[in-house]
Design an enzyme around this catalytic site. Structure first.
Site: not given
Ligand code: BJW
Ligand code: ZN
Length: 239
Positions: A115, A126
């Site tokens: 996670h 980006c």
């Protein structure tokens, strides 16, 4: 307590741990779903989804900043340390749902973070990824590309990092023992890892003071905390 599995533990070549928030509870980091769990106080849909983040990025950032401070001040506990120590005797891989980095700080060398990590950031647009600065001048912080940065964690409805997840499946599918510590096993897809281990006929052991949705599927369920049970488990090798 562990007589029944001592021989199996000694014979096991590769041991995979699946860990969750409970393993860090004794380091002072709250779990999500327990009595003092974060989801008892906060609504996950307002803090742990991409929609929540875009609705109020400052609020989400402040929540992560608070948690990051607590995590950085915390120390690995005997549960994390026992797992790291086991590397002296066994091939050990840790598949953790935790974002706190405590396994690595305890000395575990093969840790897959399913996670993400609270210590890293990434851009919402980006490919930029980086480490947290000690503090940001403004919240939410901005990327060089002009868009906002976010914690590099996996929120509800998001895919796990695919390279990490594919590697986790390979590890789960090739172990002969899986030790599942401190997780309620309610969050998918991490909660499918024991199924991959069973496909390889691995022995499943759970360490959790509470019953979980998969306790009945375990060969052994240790109803104890990880800081107590894991050092006892590892002590089998020190006798
Ligand atoms: C001790 C102890 C001690 C105490 N010693 N033990 C409906 C709508 C949308 C999505 C879904 C849906 N239904 C299902 C889904 C999928 C969803 C999901 O599983 N939801 C369930 C809640 C129903 N999963 C996802 O969305 C995942 N992505 C995904 O599936 O992608 C495909 C997809 C895309 C689009 C739509 C649907 C699917 C991503 C999951 C990301 C989870 N993120 C969080 C936050 C991470 C960042 C952060 O920390 O801020 O991850 S949520 C939270 O839960 C965190 C944890 O890693 C994760 C698991 O919790 P964990 O670790 O098990 O903690 P607890 O608190 O639950 O349990 C602690 C245990 O410890 C307890 O059992 C205690 O008894 C025990 N304990 N003290 C040992 N001392
Ligand atoms: Zn960017």
């Amino acid at each position: 307590m562990f007589e029944q599995i001592a021989d199996k533990l000694k014979d096991a070549k590769k041991i995979v741990f699946v860990t969750g928030a409970g393993i860090s509870q004794e380091s002072g980091i709250p779990t999500f779903r327990g009595t003092d769990g974060l989801w008892r106080k906060y609504d996950p849909m307002k803090l742990a989804t991409i929609d929540a983040f875009y609705d109020d990025p400052k609020l989400v950032w402040e929540w992560y900043e608070d948690r990051r401070k607590n995590i950085l001040a915390a120390k690995p506990n005997p549960g994390h340390q026992a797992i790291a120590e086991l590397e002296k005797y066994k091939d050990v891989v840790v598949l953790t749902q935790n974002i706190d980095g405590l396994h690595q700080r305890a000395g575990s060398t093969k840790v897959l973070e399913l996670h993400g990590s609270i210590i890293r950031i990434k851009c919402t647009v980006c490919d930029f990824k980086g480490d947290f600065k000690s503090s940001f001048d403004e919240l939410p912080p901005k990327c060089k590309c002009g868009n906002i940065l976010r914690p590099d964690v996996v929120w509800f409805g998001e895919s796990l990092p695919q390279d990490v997840w594919q590697e986790a499946i390979i590890q789960a599918n090739s172990c002969d023992m899986m030790i599942i510590a401190g997780t309620s096993l309610v969050v998918s897809p991490a909660n499918t890892l024991p199924i991959y281990a069973r496909q390889n006929n691995a022995i499943l052991i759970e360490v959790n003071p509470e019953e979980t949705v998969m306790s009945q599927d375990m060969q052994l369920s240790l109803k104890s905390t990880s800081a107590i049970a894991l050092p006892e488990l590892i002590s089998i090798f020190q006798k």
